[in-house]
Design an enzyme around this catalytic site. Structure first.
Site, PDB file in Angstrom:
ATOM      1  N   GLU A 853      26.184  75.984  82.222  1.00  0.00           N
ATOM      2  CA  GLU A 853      25.059  76.335  83.084  1.00  0.00           C
ATOM      3  C   GLU A 853      24.004  75.230  83.055  1.00  0.00           C
ATOM      4  O   GLU A 853      23.522  74.793  84.098  1.00  0.00           O
ATOM      5  CB  GLU A 853      24.458  77.673  82.629  1.00  0.00           C
ATOM      6  CG  GLU A 853      23.369  78.173  83.547  1.00  0.00           C
ATOM      7  CD  GLU A 853      22.913  79.592  83.206  1.00  0.00           C
ATOM      8  OE1 GLU A 853      23.661  80.331  82.545  1.00  0.00           O
ATOM      9  OE2 GLU A 853      21.783  79.952  83.590  1.00  0.00           O
ATOM     10  N   ARG A 931      15.792  88.054  77.190  1.00  0.00           N
ATOM     11  CA  ARG A 931      16.843  89.058  77.448  1.00  0.00           C
ATOM     12  C   ARG A 931      17.219  89.773  76.163  1.00  0.00           C
ATOM     13  O   ARG A 931      17.483  90.975  76.163  1.00  0.00           O
ATOM     14  CB  ARG A 931      18.072  88.427  78.111  1.00  0.00           C
ATOM     15  CG  ARG A 931      19.068  89.491  78.550  1.00  0.00           C
ATOM     16  CD  ARG A 931      20.218  88.945  79.340  1.00  0.00           C
ATOM     17  NE  ARG A 931      19.999  88.850  80.770  1.00  0.00           N
ATOM     18  CZ  ARG A 931      20.204  89.832  81.649  1.00  0.00           C
ATOM     19  NH1 ARG A 931      20.609  91.011  81.236  1.00  0.00           N
ATOM     20  NH2 ARG A 931      20.010  89.635  82.931  1.00  0.00           N
ATOM     21  N   GLU A1328      29.318  89.902  82.216  1.00  0.00           N
ATOM     22  CA  GLU A1328      28.810  89.905  80.846  1.00  0.00           C
ATOM     23  C   GLU A1328      28.823  91.275  80.146  1.00  0.00           C
ATOM     24  O   GLU A1328      29.031  91.343  78.934  1.00  0.00           O
ATOM     25  CB  GLU A1328      27.376  89.363  80.836  1.00  0.00           C
ATOM     26  CG  GLU A1328      27.315  87.913  81.255  1.00  0.00           C
ATOM     27  CD  GLU A1328      25.895  87.483  81.564  1.00  0.00           C
ATOM     28  OE1 GLU A1328      25.305  86.797  80.730  1.00  0.00           O
ATOM     29  OE2 GLU A1328      25.384  87.851  82.629  1.00  0.00           O
TER      30      GLU A1328
END
Ligand SMILES: Cc1cc2nc3c(=O)[nH]c(=O)nc-3n(C[C@H](O)[C@H](O)[C@H](O)COP(=O)(O)OP(=O)(O)OC[C@H]3O[C@@H](n4cnc5c(N)ncnc54)[C@H](O)[C@@H]3O)c2cc1C
Ligand code: FES
Ligand code: FES
Length: 1394
Positions: A853, A931, A1328
């Site tokens: 990423e 997160r 995920e």
């Protein structure tokens, strides 16, 4: 002397080839990829550990007059060794034009290929099995499912979780074998076996259909080799000449005489057989061999000969040949053949064979020889201890004098990797005497991090010679007289992994000799062994207590097995002989299940395949991955498969060797002048800005004054070939002044080294302190700390970039990245050009999982600077070790927790202080922490919380995104708290989970940050998982099993999960698409911002477009992701790409439908699509449209401020899992017996792809929490390594799950729900969320350990760090045997790099 040929003859895919000169010294893989341009075989690791390079190598065996077909690793196979053989690559097996072979079609049909990078290697492994089977296996012994299941120990896949691959190939075998039945967890009760109508597979099949699509396997033809290339007749006649290649650098003599002559003339010549050790030394230790002496064609070194005394095994005999030889002895014995050898006689050979089941991978065993293993003298060799136990003699030949001498195996290993062999000597053969009688017993043991293809942590060869003495009267060591008993007349205790060399334990052996064979003797011997195997705390390799415990455990097992043997086979005075007490006798039964016992795994996947609503409606159906045909045939092109561009140069990084240091000087002159080198590029060459980073620009494209981690890029060498570039890298001299380095979370906390300028992140609700004050009075609080290690992404395709400069400052970047737009941005900035001059293109990537990423950015930036500097295309593909060294991992976490609760298990307050290791740059660490905080209560409604997160700056490679993005770690912390509360409350953990779950028992459905959500799907999953797994009933069964077993323990655990979908940074939740309709034929081309990395994004997008435009799927195509088509795309991440791009594609299609509506109206309902499109074109109506989508209803929360509330997510994807494991107490090895997963994914766009994501994520999660451990040197952990040094580089040291780690019984059910939010066709994100469900295995392991501890009266809370590796599991028990090693009641907490 016979004439020696200077060239080699071989066939590649039926084509005759000759090669000579230095060309012969390259690997087969490099020859295939660069000379033959056959890029189907991939370079995944270059060290025999992943199987991506697997090809078929066929040879003609003159003795048996048969063609032998073997899978081999082309990355280690020297081209010179191909002489006389035929190579078959994936390209010859089948392709789209000529038609796929059944072995390929089966994989397509069963959705067995996701990113596809591993796929050609896996196809070739199966092809080799089928082909050799067809050629050489008697028809009476058709291949079984077990043959299939054990065939892939040399192959890795990071995407699929293996189940669909196994199903595909087992289906193929069953298909060819009427006797076998298709896989079903119900076995004989399966309707397909019983013939009963309707599937009765429990509740699982109730509402769904089996999307495994086994019916489709029936449509696959038999693999018919009549149609394949035959083995070339020329090679049957070929007399395999002696070889002298590359001007005497490679000799292959055909006689021992000539072999001796060459070795005498060139004493430095290295004997070579499989090159599996030499090849590794050359690659990783810079070994340069002047002369190779290939020993594969010297008869004396390649034969196995039996005699009255024993067996002589030539040193070049491969492990596969030896295995087949022993299997043949077994078959003869079983058939009571007159040619048989009595079973007891070859007991040592059987012990070696048992070791081979878990020795390397099949491809390695097919080429590697016993001699190479012996002479390499690895202290952790699996078999060297067994040679000692077998009392083998090594026959050594002096090539100068011709003299032979015999050295006992025990004497051969002198010190670390040093053996009793002079330069002019070679190992000729190994002589193993027959075991003497049925009471002469040899055993072999091994424990490794992973079962498949992993070198031992400790290996052992144990031999016990028992003698019956009915009239014996001895007094030894205070042992009283024993009559009518068996005695230990001799014993050999040989080990690998407990000393710098293979050793036998002389003191313990002397002690045991003459003792009665009894329980008492065993326990005395264990006491003696505990002293003799004591290892220093800082022993190289680490794990001192674990290694010692294994050494003792193996003796324990050997004694029990010997006792069991006596009981079975030996009588004393006419009665069965039972040497041990009832208790120990019971243990014998447990030990009887041999390690190689293998239950064939099964899987069921249930999900509603909606089926097409109209002929043109493909959404909701299990369409095959649109690239799967290309992937199974090796036609799919990955970055390094792109043909070289005219003028292209190769590159390699100059990297820091220090964790933290000032750069005093970088001397590049010598490197610059080396052959082939074009330029050494450094920070001075950066024309734009050198500071880069996705969110905060705090990393450098090239280090300037200071380096902050080992592996940081300082420069890049550009040369004609990769080898030249790598050689020049070694010639760059860098002078450093070392600076103090912070390497772990603990060190960072101590030094207060946190992310610069970033305040801690906080989620707060209520006042935890007040609750704690009250709860503490009642003893209703728990506190502790949780430690979770990092995880390496291990995508099969390593990082790489090709930068192509063009006129006027333009640059095209082809990269293996999940973030094309970010790449474009960063590259433009380092080049100092506007973004419109840079285009980034991505065709597909061989796996990403978050690792590509942002960590691809610095690679592309550096390569682009190099290409700009030399104005030529530059390619850089990282090798596996460099990739693992520099591209970062999942964040390691450390958390301190305190929780308050009520007596009924209801958690009332939770305080967490969470730290993670961000490494040397910010990268995505802050959103990862955010997160983590969002998910730190997992699915539990906790009224008062205070979660504080801090990112620790360390001098290690920057940690980064990884599937789950911090959530799995924090959910693991939450579940640990739940377990702790349950333990204090003396309640079943499942009840505490149920008590606290959102939306039940009056609990709210509002997160601690104030997001209201619908908890119904979560509860549906949770309840369904408990019901369908029959949790209650199986809990009882597990408890009953544990009651009656001491050495094997089972555990079961159930877990829920919920995962917030959308990027938590609001701006990223937007997407674009561009849809073209071509008027000439009506075909449709889609471009969108997402990257295809195996998850099937392009397939789903085509399905969406086909449905929207009401076209057949074949009319729609996606070619690539490119920043000049769709700009400003968010990275393909966060499980959100199908949602985002699905809506954007639909939006574009709807506009096109609007454009076409007048044409359809004008032409009438019966007009064809082409007519409509042509009509539009003729009337100048636009046939292309852009689509745009932004997620509604989401907020940007500022977690820097306590009490910030809102909805960072659009919705949650929910799931639950139940897993059951069985553990071998003495080794810590665990087996996942069964996993049930129930997921809510809304209405899947493609059920099969979603199931693939669920299974793949689960197995990846299994790796994370049970076996994958990043090991780095620091003072706190692993002090035996240099501080900052990473041990785990490559597949040999870092173990991702293999085929045998997939659950034995794997059931996945996708609920029939629909997303109540307005998402594309009511589907939900899935990439995920399922990963965390693998923690059910972690907690099942914990459950099993707890059960054993309870039997020893140990009911206190114990902490199990993640991953629950074999070491951690073993040391968490508290059995008597372990107490000999770790007397301290507290036990030891194995080291973990954080
Ligand atoms: C992926 C992988 C997995 C592995 N897994 C395991 C495992 O699970 N357990 C384990 O124990 N090992 C394992 N190994 C090591 C492997 O067993 C050995 O590499 C193998 O047996 C060596 O055989 P070879 O023919 O390939 O040796 P080569 O690489 O050809 O030679 C190795 C060395 O031995 C010397 N040599 C070979 N034959 C002779 C001879 N007759 N006389 C004198 N010197 C000789 C060579 O000169 C060289 O120095 C693994 C290796 C790899 C690459
Ligand atoms: S590339 Fe050959 S085994 Fe990995
Ligand atoms: S499909 Fe196997 S690694 Fe991706």
């Amino acid at each position: 002397m016979a004439v020696e040929s200077t060239s080699i003859l071989f066939y590649v895919n039926g084509q005759r080839r000759q090669a000579d000169g230095n060309a012969c010294l390259q690997t087969l893989l490099s020859y295939l990829r660069y000379t033959e341009k056959l890029t189907g075989a991939k370079l995944g690791c270059g060290e025999g550990g992943c199987g991506a390079c697997t090809v078929l190598f066929s040879t003609f065996d003159n003795a048996t007059r048969r063609v032998c077909h073997r899978a081999v690793n082309a990355c280690l196979f020297p081209l010179a060794a191909v002489d006389g053989g035929a190579v078959t690559t994936i390209e010859a097996v089948g392709d789209r034009r000529g038609g796929l072979a059944p072995v390929q079609q089966a994989l397509v049909n069963m959705h067995g290929s996701q990113c596809g990078f591993c796929t050609p290697g896996i196809v070739m492994s199966m092809y080799a099995l089928l082909r050799d089977n067809a050629a050489n296996r008697p028809e009476s012994q058709p291949l079984s499912e077990q043959d299939v299941e054990t065939n892939f120990d040399g192959n890795l896949c990071r995407c699929t979780g293996y189940r669909p691959i196994l199903d595909a190939f087992k289906g193929l075998v069953n298909h060819n074998n009427d006797a076998c039945q298709p896989s079903c967890v119900l076995g004989e009760a399966c309707c397909k076996v019983s013939g009963n109508s309707g599937c009765s597979n429990g509740e699982l099949q109730e509402n769904g259909v089996d999307i495994g699509d086994r019916q489709q396997i029936n449509g696959v033809e038999d693999q018919n080799f009549d149609k394949e290339f035959i083995f070339p007749p020329e090679l049957i006649r070929y007399d395999h000449p002696a070889l002298k290649l590359a001007h005497g650098r490679w000799f292959r003599p055909k006689t021992l005489e000539r072999f001796k002559e060459i070795k005498a003339a060139y004493t430095a010549a290295r004997v070579i057989v499989g090159n599996t050790e030499l090849g590794i030394e050359a690659k990783f230790k810079g070994l340069e061999v002047e002369t190779f002496l290939c020993a594969t064609h010297v008869p004396e070194m390649n034969s196995i000969v039996t005699s009255a005394d024993g067996v002589n095994i030539g040193s070049s005999v491969t492990w596969t040949q030896l295995n087949e030889f022993v299997s043949n002895l077994n078959s003869l014995a079983k058939a009571n053949s007159p040619k048989r050898i009595e079973e007891h006689k070859y007991g040592s050979l059987r012990a070696i064979q048992s070791q081979l089941r878990w020795f390397a991978g099949k491809q390695i065993r097919n080429v590697a020889a016993i001699g190479g293993n012996i002479v390499t003298a690895s202290p952790i060799s699996d078999v060297n201890p067994v040679w000692i136990a077998a009392k083998a003699d090594f026959m050594i030949l002096d090539c100068r004098t011709g003299d032979e001498r015999s050295v006992a195996a025990k004497e051969f290993f002198l010190s670390y990797r040093r053996v009793d062999l002079k330069p002019e000597e070679v190992l000729l053969n190994v002589r193993i005497p027959w075991n003497q009688d049925p009471c002469d017993l040899t055993f072999a043991f091994k424990t490794a991090r992973r079962k498949d293809d992993d070198i031992a942590i400790v290996s052992a060869g144990i031999r016990i010679f028992l003698e019956s003495k009915s009239d014996r009267d001895t007094q030894k060591d205070n042992y009283s007289t024993h009559r009518d008993a068996y005695f230990i007349s001799d014993i050999i205790l040989a080990y690998g992994g407990i000393a710098p060399k293979t050793v036998s334990l002389g003191d313990a052996e002397s002690f045991a000799r003459g003792l009665p064979f009894s329980e008492k003797s065993l326990h005395s011997l264990l006491g003696k062994l505990a002293v003799e195997t004591l290892l220093p705390k800082d022993v190289p390799g680490g794990m001192p207590e674990f290694r010692q415990s294994l050494a003792l455990g193996f003796v324990f097992k050997a004694f029990l097995q010997a006792a069991s043997h006596l009981k079975e086979h030996c009588a004393m005075n006419g009665t069965r002989y039972v040497p041990f007490s009832d208790k120990e006798t019971n243990l014998m039964k447990e030990i009887q299940i041999p390690r190689e016992e293998y239950r064939v795994s099964r899987g069921v996947q249930v999900c509603t395949d909606r089926g097409p609503q109209t002929a043109m409606d493909s959404t909701g159906t299990s369409v095959k991955h649109l690239s799967s045909l290309l992937q199974v045939s090796g036609e799919a092109k990955y970055l390094d498969d792109m043909k070289p561009i005219d003028g292209e140069l190769q590159a390699a990084f100059v990297m820091s060797s220090e964790s933290h240091a000032r750069i005093i000087a970088v001397e590049t002159e010598e490197a610059s002048q080396m052959p082939g080198v074009c330029r050494v590029v450094t920070a001075k060459d950066v024309r734009g800005v050198n500071s880069i980073g996705p969110l905060v620009q705090d990393e450098l494209c090239f280090a300037e004054d200071v380096v902050t981690t080992v592996g940081q890029v300082i420069g890049i060498v550009v040369a004609k070939t990769t080898e030249q570039a790598l050689k020049a890298v070694r010639a760059v001299k860098i002078t450093y002044e070392k600076l103090p380095a912070i390497l772990t979370i603990e060190e960072a906390i101590q030094a207060k080294s946190f992310a610069k300028g970033v305040p801690e992140r906080i989620i707060q609700k209520g006042n935890v302190s007040e609750v704690f004050a009250v709860a503490e009075r009642d003893g209703h609080t728990v506190n502790g700390s949780v430690r979770i290690g990092a995880q390496e992404h291990w995508y099969l395709e390593p990082h790489g970039t090709i930068a192509i400069p063009d006129e006027n400052g333009e640059m095209v970047i082809l990269a293996s990245t999940q973030a094309a737009a970010m790449t474009q941005d960063v590259v433009a900035k380092v080049l100092g050009v506007p973004m419109h001059k840079v285009t980034c293109k991505v065709k597909r990537i061989g796996g990403g999982f978050g690792g590509k990423e942002t960590r691809s950015l610095f690679i592309s930036a550096a390569v682009a600077v190099a290409a700009q500097a030399v104005q030529r295309p530059v390619r850089l593909i990282l090798d596996r070790d460099t990739d693992m060294l520099i591209t970062g991992t999942r964040h390691a976490f450390l958390a301190h927790y305190k929780a308050a609760f009520k007596a009924n298990g209801r958690i009332t307050a939770l305080q967490l202080e969470i730290f993670h290791n961000m490494g040397n740059s910010t990268d995505l660490s802050i959103p990862v922490m955010e997160r983590a905080l969002y998910h730190a209560n997992n699915c539990y409604d906790i009224p008062q919380v205070r979660f504080v997160g801090k990112a620790c700056f360390t001098h290690t490679a920057s940690s980064t995104a990884f599937r789950g993005f911090g959530a799995p770690q924090s959910m693991m912390i939450a579940e640990n708290v739940v377990e702790h509360v349950a333990w204090v409350c003396k309640m079943p953990v499942v009840r505490v989970r149920d008590t606290n779950i959102f939306g039940k028992n009056g609990n709210s459905s509002t997160t601690p940050f104030g997001m209201k959500f619908n908890s119904d799907p979560l509860l549906l999953c949770w309840d369904a998982a408990l019901v369908e797994s029959r949790f209650k009933e199986r809990r009882k069964m597990v408890d009953a099993f544990n009651e009656s077993h001491q050495l094997r323990k089972r555990g079961i655990s159930a877990l829920p999960t919920m995962f917030g979908i959308s990027f938590s940074f609001r701006a990223l939740n937007q997407a674009g698409a561009l849809v073209h309709i071509y008027h000439g034929d009506g075909s449709v081309l889609i471009s969108h911002g997402g990257v295809e990395m195996g998850q099937g994004l392009h397939t789903k997008m085509c399905q969406v477009a086909a449905t929207e435009l009401q076209l057949p799927l074949e009319m729609i195509f996606i070619s690539e992701t490119a920043t000049d088509k769709v700009p400003n795309a968010s990275p393909t991440a966060a499980s959100y790409s199908s949602d985002l791009y699905g809506m954007a594609v639909r939006n574009a299609c709807q506009e096109l439908n609007r454009n076409l509506a007048p044409c359809k109206a004008a032409l009438g309902d019966t007009a064809s699509w082409l007519n409509v499109v042509s009509h539009a074109w003729l009337n100048r109506i636009s046939l292309f449209a852009t689509g745009f989508y932004k997620t509604p209803e989401i907020d940007d929360l500022d977690l820097a401020k306590p009490g910030s509330t809102g909805s960072p997510f659009f919705y949650y994807t929910n799931g639950a899992a139940v897993s059951e494991v069985e553990i071998d107490v003495l080794t810590g090895e665990s087996k996942n017996l069964r996993t049930d997963i129930v997921m809510d994914v809304g209405r899947p766009l493609n059920p099969a792809l979603d199931v693939g994501q669920i299974e793949g994520a689960f197995v990846q999660g299994l790796g994370w929490c049970t076996m994958e451990e990043v090991v780095k040197g620091s003072t706190g952990a692993h002090a035996w390594l240099r501080p900052g040094q990473t041990l785990t580089l490559g597949p040999s040291t870092y173990k991702i799950p293999g085929f045998s780690d997939t659950p034995e019984d794997f059931r996945v059910k996708v609920l029939e729900t629909r997303n109540e939010k307005d998402t594309i066709h009511s589907s939900k994100g899935i990439g995920e969320p399922p990963l965390f469900l693998a923690a059910s295995v972690f907690f099942a392991i914990r459950d099993a350990i707890r059960s054993s501890r309870l039997q020893y009266g140990r009911d206190e809370w114990f902490q199990l760090d993640s991953p629950a590796s074999v070491e951690r599991i073993r040391l968490a028990f508290c059995d008597d045997l372990l107490r000999r090693v770790v007397p301290d009641e507290e036990g030891v907490r194995p080291k973990l790099t954080l």
